[in-house]
Design a protein around this motif. Structure first.
Motif: not given
Lengths: 383, 285
Positions: B120, B123-124, B126-129, B146, B148-149, B228
């Protein structure tokens, strides 16, 4: 039932191990399984009922050892009982159809004494007055459980990106819109995704389907999963919504979006479509029913606990127990309702709750669930 | 005398043997028995059918793609880890000096935090913003690509998660290469590449193979990374097993998938172990 259940088998193995360990000695220890259970209670439930806020006051009140295991899907819980765990659990908390349609006919749960429980429904919200359909047996004679948490469960939208009015009016067609491909997520509750894919295909999920309808379901599943940016858990989807990775997700509602709203993102909102293929309705709602398990050595605390959670303060705690926040039927009682602050009412979308529930049909069992789930799993692999 | 030793050894070992038989073998036997039970039933030990296996091998069933993804990702992850961990393991043995233990601790430390929490965290990142995107945006170089996913980020997560499991056996393997042999080879005129290829690599191979075995076995069973970080852009076979045991409530099918996975991993392990002299790895040359 003539077959050996998993539990019986394990029990036999356990007894065998005991016999070996004791060198073929006494098996007295096994008789402890039948000892009185008046100081212990085991609850199989969705999260919230297993929280310390709910259980600790009951523990100190009764001096009992209370164990609660939370799971996040109904089929698993029902099958734990089917698999032989009726002798382990005292209470089971699952969504509405299972008590009257599956667990009671299969003898997995037992009725509650109506004289002691019927009056609790008087204080519930108007839709839940006795005899409340989902709490009753199919013949309407037995009370099979108590209703508490409930909510509409359809999709969640970032209203800064798609207005509430547009989202409600467009309905499930949002997920048919090629312009929104890559902008939505799918929550991993596959049993609910079965309902939603049917609804997106314009088909009532809760009736027997023709091969042509199942074919349409399959094509819709493939399209919807292909268009999804992510398939994930509630926390990840809320995070992706807040970060702007996605603008909406299915399946969701108060249950999933309330943590984000509580964190200060009121623009995230559970949406119920204005119309749909189920007698004109397009939304689906869930109502948890908590039942007493048909345990041969049932704890006397099982019914005590059901009465305990009806208390206004405990019902409020259940609504705002850790994890997710949800309306409770006991909000029909002014003593309970007054405990909810304005912020809390806003988190659970109280302003639109009644109208949303009126646009929903209640969660039911899909006749072709197994085949539909296989199609969904296959669609996921084709992403 | 020898016979007496064996029998007393067996006698003393019997509590452990019984414990192992009950605690280790019994659940495994139950899983195998479930794989032969009637589909979607709980009739374990009372029914026998091959229907679950034939369902897996049915040509219309796309579950094979899950096996391909799991095995493929595990293979790529193992190769990548071997390449990434080798220089670090070499450094721990020869270059980092007194900082070697600190570096080791740094690699072990993340293991104290739950895998899900660490994922998780990524995720923080690489996530947008998120961390990367935010920093690049503030420098005017954004937005960040982009990542992630996607299957790629799933692989990244696996490489990250299983690095220590490759690194430490490899470090052990490299530490068992006698420096005298390396020196002697160099004295006899071997170039660096030749010494590495002819001396270092073969002598360190048991450690490297154990590391590769460990990571590949763990990686075949990976599921959290795909869920995740990968946003289920790929479905791993363990995820299929999970679905069978939960939403599908088809325990026999889940058991059949699990048995097939155990057979594949077991076969892989046996193949590697048969080429490995464990005594040498453990230092009993």
């Amino acid at each position: 039932m003539n077959h050996v259940s998993r539990r019986n088998l394990l029990k036999m193995m356990g007894v065998g191990a005991g016999a070996m360990a004791l060198g073929g000695g006494s098996l007295l220890a096994s008789s402890s399984a039948f000892a009185a259970r008046n100081k212990e209670l085991n609850i199989l439930c969705w999260e919230g009922y297993n929280s310390a806020q709910v259980l600790d006051p009951f523990r100190s009140m009764t001096g009992a050892t209370v164990k609660a295991e939370s799971l996040t899907n109904d089929p698993t819980m029902i099958n734990r009982l089917r698999g032989g765990e009726t002798s382990v659990w005292d209470l089971i908390n699952v969504n509405n159809p299972w008590a009257r349609k599956v667990m009671a006919p299969a003898g997995l749960i037992k009725p509650l004494p109506r004289a002691e429980f019927d009056h609790y429904f008087d204080a519930m919200l108007p839709d839940f007055k006795a005899p409340y359909k989902w709490a009753m047996s199919e013949d309407g004679k037995d009370l099979l459980g108590m209703a508490q948490r409930f909510g509409p469960f359809n999709y969640v939208v970032n209203t800064k990106k798609i207005s509430r009015a547009t989202a409600e009016d467009t309905g499930w067609d949002l997920f048919n819109d090629p312009a929104l491909a890559g902008k939505y997520g799918i929550q991993e509750s596959d049993d609910w995704n079965v309902f939603d894919i049917f609804l997106i295909a314009g088909i009532n999920p809760f009736v027997v389907h023709t091969p042509a309808e199942m074919e349409k379901f399959q094509q819709t599943a493939i399209k919807v999963f292909k268009g999804a940016k992510m398939v994930s858990d509630v926390a990840s989807l809320n995070q992706a919504m807040v970060a702007g990775e996605i603008d909406l997700y299915l399946t969701g509602g108060t249950y999933t979006v309330s943590p984000a709203r509580a964190d200060g993102y009121p623009e995230m909102r559970g949406i119920t479509p204005l119309r749909g293929p189920v007698d004109g309705k397009g939304g689906v709602s869930w109502i948890e029913i908590t039942s007493v398990v048909n345990n041969p050595a049932i704890s006397p605390l099982a019914t005590d606990f059901l009465k305990y959670v009806q208390k206004p303060d405990v019902a409020h705690t259940v609504a705002f127990a850790e994890g997710t926040f949800n309306p409770v039927t006991q909000m029909g009682n002014p003593e309970c309702f007054k405990l909810f602050t304005k912020e809390e009412l806003d988190i659970i979308q109280w302003d639109s709750l009644a109208e949303e529930m009126s646009r929903c049909v209640e969660y039911d069992i899909v006749p072709e669930y197994a085949a539909a789930l296989d199609m969904i799993t296959a669609a996921k692999r084709m992403r | 005398m020898a016979r007496l030793q064996v029998s007393s050894g067996l006698r003393y070992a019997s509590p452990v043997l019984i414990f192992l038989l009950l605690g280790f073998l019994a659940p495994l036997v139950t899983v195998v028995a479930y794989s032969f039970a009637s589909p979607k039933s709980f009739e374990v030990f009372t029914s026998f059918t091959l229907a679950n296996f034939s369902a897996v091998f049915d040509t219309t069933n796309s579950v094979w793609t899950s096996f391909v993804w799991s095995l493929g990702l595990a293979a790529v992850c193992t190769v990548l880890l071997a390449i990434i961990a080798y220089p670090i393991a070499y450094g721990l043995n020869h270059a980092f000096g007194r900082y070697a233990s600190l570096v080791s601790v740094l690699f072990v430390f993340p293991l104290f935090v739950s895998e899900n929490v660490r994922l998780y965290g990524w995720v923080q990142f690489f996530i947008k913003n998120g961390v990367v995107d935010g920093v690049l945006n503030s420098l005017g170089w954004g937005p960040a690509p982009e990542v992630l996913y996607s299957p790629g980020i799933t692989l990244f997560g696996m490489v990250y998660t299983y690095l220590p499991f490759m690194l430490f056996p490899m470090t052990l393997g490299l530490s068992m290469v006698p420096q005298d042999l390396v020196d002697a080879a160099a004295d006899l005129g071997g170039g660096r590449l030749m010494v590495w290829r002819e001396i270092e690599l073969p002598l360190a191979m048991p450690g490297i193979l154990i590391g590769m075995l460990l990571t590949s076995v763990l990686a075949v069973g990976a599921v959290a990374e795909a869920k995740i970080l990968g946003g289920q852009s790929v479905i791993t076979v363990v995820h299929d097993i999970e679905i069978a045991f939960t939403y599908a409530q088809d325990w026999p099918l889940g058991a059949a998938l699990a048995v097939l996975l155990v057979l594949i991993i077991g076969g892989l392990t046996l193949a590697v172990l048969s080429r490995l002299d464990l005594d040498r790895v453990l230092g009993r040359r």
